[in-house]
Write a protein that holds these residues in place. Structure first.
Motif, PDB file in Angstrom:
ATOM      1  N   TYR A   1     -48.526  30.017   5.405  1.00  0.00           N
ATOM      2  CA  TYR A   1     -48.394  31.416   5.000  1.00  0.00           C
ATOM      3  C   TYR A   1     -47.767  31.454   3.609  1.00  0.00           C
TER       4      TYR A   1
ATOM      5  N   GLN B   1     -46.460  34.162   0.699  1.00  0.00           N
ATOM      6  CA  GLN B   1     -46.116  35.546   0.365  1.00  0.00           C
ATOM      7  C   GLN B   1     -45.750  35.636  -1.105  1.00  0.00           C
TER       8      GLN B   1
ATOM      9  N   HIS C   1     -38.158  40.571   3.070  1.00  0.00           N
ATOM     10  CA  HIS C   1     -37.770  40.013   4.370  1.00  0.00           C
ATOM     11  C   HIS C   1     -38.564  40.671   5.496  1.00  0.00           C
TER      12      HIS C   1
ATOM     13  N   SER D   1     -42.057  39.369   5.624  1.00  0.00           N
ATOM     14  CA  SER D   1     -42.096  38.021   6.178  1.00  0.00           C
ATOM     15  C   SER D   1     -42.152  38.068   7.703  1.00  0.00           C
ATOM     16  N   LYS D   2     -41.294  38.889   8.297  1.00  0.00           N
ATOM     17  CA  LYS D   2     -41.272  38.991   9.761  1.00  0.00           C
ATOM     18  C   LYS D   2     -42.580  39.566  10.302  1.00  0.00           C
TER      19      LYS D   2
ATOM     20  N   SER E   1     -45.630  39.737   8.841  1.00  0.00           N
ATOM     21  CA  SER E   1     -46.788  38.870   8.617  1.00  0.00           C
ATOM     22  C   SER E   1     -46.843  37.749   9.646  1.00  0.00           C
ATOM     23  N   LYS E   2     -45.717  37.133   9.921  1.00  0.00           N
ATOM     24  CA  LYS E   2     -45.693  36.044  10.895  1.00  0.00           C
ATOM     25  C   LYS E   2     -46.028  36.555  12.294  1.00  0.00           C
TER      26      LYS E   2
ATOM     27  N   SER F   1     -44.128  28.221   5.765  1.00  0.00           N
ATOM     28  CA  SER F   1     -44.171  29.494   5.045  1.00  0.00           C
ATOM     29  C   SER F   1     -43.604  29.310   3.644  1.00  0.00           C
TER      30      SER F   1
ATOM     31  N   PHE G   1     -42.927  31.253  -0.405  1.00  0.00           N
ATOM     32  CA  PHE G   1     -42.781  32.471  -1.199  1.00  0.00           C
ATOM     33  C   PHE G   1     -42.890  32.100  -2.666  1.00  0.00           C
TER      34      PHE G   1
ATOM     35  N   ASP H   1     -36.311  32.371   6.390  1.00  0.00           N
ATOM     36  CA  ASP H   1     -37.615  33.029   6.272  1.00  0.00           C
ATOM     37  C   ASP H   1     -38.696  32.101   5.745  1.00  0.00           C
ATOM     38  N   PHE H   2     -38.347  31.207   4.809  1.00  0.00           N
ATOM     39  CA  PHE H   2     -39.363  30.402   4.128  1.00  0.00           C
ATOM     40  C   PHE H   2     -38.931  28.945   4.043  1.00  0.00           C
TER      41      PHE H   2
END
Length: 514
Positions: free
Chosen positions: A88, A90, A154, A157-158, A160-161, A175, A177, A197-198
């Motif tokens: 992923y 972003q 943020h 991110s949540k 999309s996942k 993931s 960014f 997150d990443f």
């Protein structure tokens, strides 16, 4: 601070020696139809409504998902229908955001690398197409401000996942960014506030010092000179400073080497223009106290023609538009007296009035222990000729973050002569995404990344290695100076990167609360 300018470099084989594809099963396929995604998703603290999801055919077939994260964060998520390998990616949002910058798939990556799901957001508000610098949305809406300052990346991110798991039957394996300018600020902020997150983050030309950055735009916007004089100035600067790094190659390796005196242009520039140029190079200050950790770099002058001065499609110029809109609508607490480009005063007192609101947007934490413990990797890069966000500020942050030591979880790259995010006299393109993936998934620490220079037709006319700071590229004495293979790593120039300025209390040594 303008628009996201990153795409993945072509990857024609595996990511790197020893790097396996992210997913265990190549070419993961969806477990439900694209149209099934049109519904609500109850993501914690980010309830989402997908408003449309349609199959787009062409060179790459994908499910194009559009929706809104409460209260008003618009987003676009692209999900490949074939070849998805569990990654992923972003993208960050530039300037004051307000549009969804159509997220690019990593091009040319092929079946060995696989396709990534990609996403972007407008950061919680919509700007009118005719005015990309509009900030009136922030005048009286604190939630919209907070979404822009820190929440939107943020939340996306949540979400999309969550949607990726619903579509493919499993969450992303890795993931990433990637953002520049305000997007670079977002990248640092994610590492600091949301360290899980990443797995890998690229933070380019980060607007980390938001408290001082809008005032900095006002400073340079109020010290402009005509375009014809800019070209005169640039020619003189290059004649004086191009060779100070040991090679006359049309670029200045480190602008801090240059000590050009604009006063030598008396007769070609007026006394007032000379004074303005000196202020541009020095940066804003109040009785010797710097109000921003940097000034306009020597060698960046040509980029002033559109950043400082009017140009088609950019109104008064980028700096005055950012400064005026930010000072009127965004950087003071709601309900407090505001300012404008014309009325802002360059004093320590005026600077302190910006702190209560803009501290929420700063990404100046020096505590990235949780990000490091998570095994994540960070690449920061900045053009040495950046006219929008001076590279000195990033060097200052890096020095405070690492103490000048080499670390195994983060690297900084400084690209000679490059302007803000892209463009420049010689080197115009820099993309470390392939190196980041190799590092995260294959353990290959990036020891050099190639920058490219392209002409007006897009033809590559120069390649040059960029080594982790403070190392620099040095010509080995043979072959073309336009070929990266003819350069080796050499020690840096030994500058003191730490800058004393009015905002030194804004750095945070402890964890930042989400």
């Amino acid at each position: 601070m303008f628009r996201r300018l990153f795409v993945c470099l072509a990857v024609l084989g595996t990511v790197a020696a020893g790097a396996a594809p992210a997913a265990t099963a190549p070419g993961s396929r969806p477990v439900r139809s694209c149209a099934d995604l049109v519904r609500s998703f109850d993501v914690p603290d980010a309830r989402t409504q997908v408003k449309s999801a349609s199959v787009v055919s062409g060179a790459k077939e994908f499910c194009d998902v559009r929706g809104t994260i409460e209260p008003n964060i618009g987003f676009q998520l692209k999900l490949p229908l074939r070849g998805y390998e569990g990654r992923y990616l972003q993208y960050g949002c530039g300037g004051f955001c307000g549009i969804i910058d159509d997220p690019d798939f990593p091009p040319g990556c092929g079946p060995a690398f696989g396709d990534a799901a990609v996403a972007a957001t407008d950061d919680g508000h919509q700007a009118p197409p005719e005015n990309p610098f509009d900030a009136s949305w922030a005048a009286s809406d604190q939630k919209a401000r907070d979404d822009y300052f820190f929440r939107a990346p943020h939340a996306l991110s949540k979400v999309s996942k969550h949607i990726i798991k619903a579509f493919y039957g499993k969450a992303p394996v890795k993931s990433y960014f990637s953002g520049c300018s305000n997007g670079g600020r977002e990248g640092l902020l994610l590492a600091q506030r949301y360290p899980h997150d990443f797995d890998g983050i690229i933070a380019a030309a980060p607007g980390a010092y938001y408290t001082g950055l809008i005032g900095y735009q006002a400073w340079i916007a109020r010290n402009t000179i005509p375009n014809d004089k800019i070209f005169v100035l640039h020619s003189a600067v290059m004649a004086a400073c191009d060779g100070l790094d040991g090679l006359v190659d049309g670029q200045i390796e480190d602008p801090r080497l240059c000590e050009f005196d604009p006063g030598t242009l008396a007769g070609q520039l007026t006394d007032d223009e000379i004074a303005r140029v000196r202020r541009l190079y020095a940066g804003p200050a109040d009785q010797g106290v710097r109000l921003y950790p940097g000034g306009q770099p020597y060698g960046s002058e040509i980029s002033w023609t559109f950043w400082l001065n009017p140009s088609p499609g950019l109104g008064r110029g980028i700096a005055p538009e950012l400064a005026d809109n930010g000072l009127k609508h965004l950087v003071y607490p709601i309900g407090r007296p505001h300012s404008s480009l014309e009325s802002f005063e360059f004093t320590v007192s005026s600077f302190r009035q910006l702190v209560p609101e803009t501290v929420k947007a700063n990404s100046l934490s020096l505590d990235l222990r949780e990000f490091r413990r998570a095994g994540a990797k960070l690449i920061i890069w900045h053009g040495a000729g950046d006219q929008g966000i001076p590279f000195e500020g990033t060097l200052d942050y890096w020095q405070r973050l690492t103490g000048g030591k080499d670390v195994d979880w983060a690297k900084l790259f400084v690209v000679p002569s490059m302007w803000h995010c892209a463009g420049g006299d010689t080197l115009t393109d820099f993309n470390p995404f392939r190196a980041l993936v190799s590092w995260v998934e294959g353990g290959r620490v990036p020891d050099r990344i190639i920058a490219e220079g392209r002409d007006d037709d897009g033809t590559v006319v120069r390649t040059r290695p960029v080594f982790p700071y403070p190392l620099r590229a040095k010509y080995d004495g043979s072959g073309s100076i336009d070929e990266a293979s003819n350069f080796v790593a050499a020690p840096g120039f030994g500058f003191d990167d730490r800058i004393r300025w009015a905002g030194e209390d804004l750095y945070r040594s402890g964890p930042v609360a989400p």
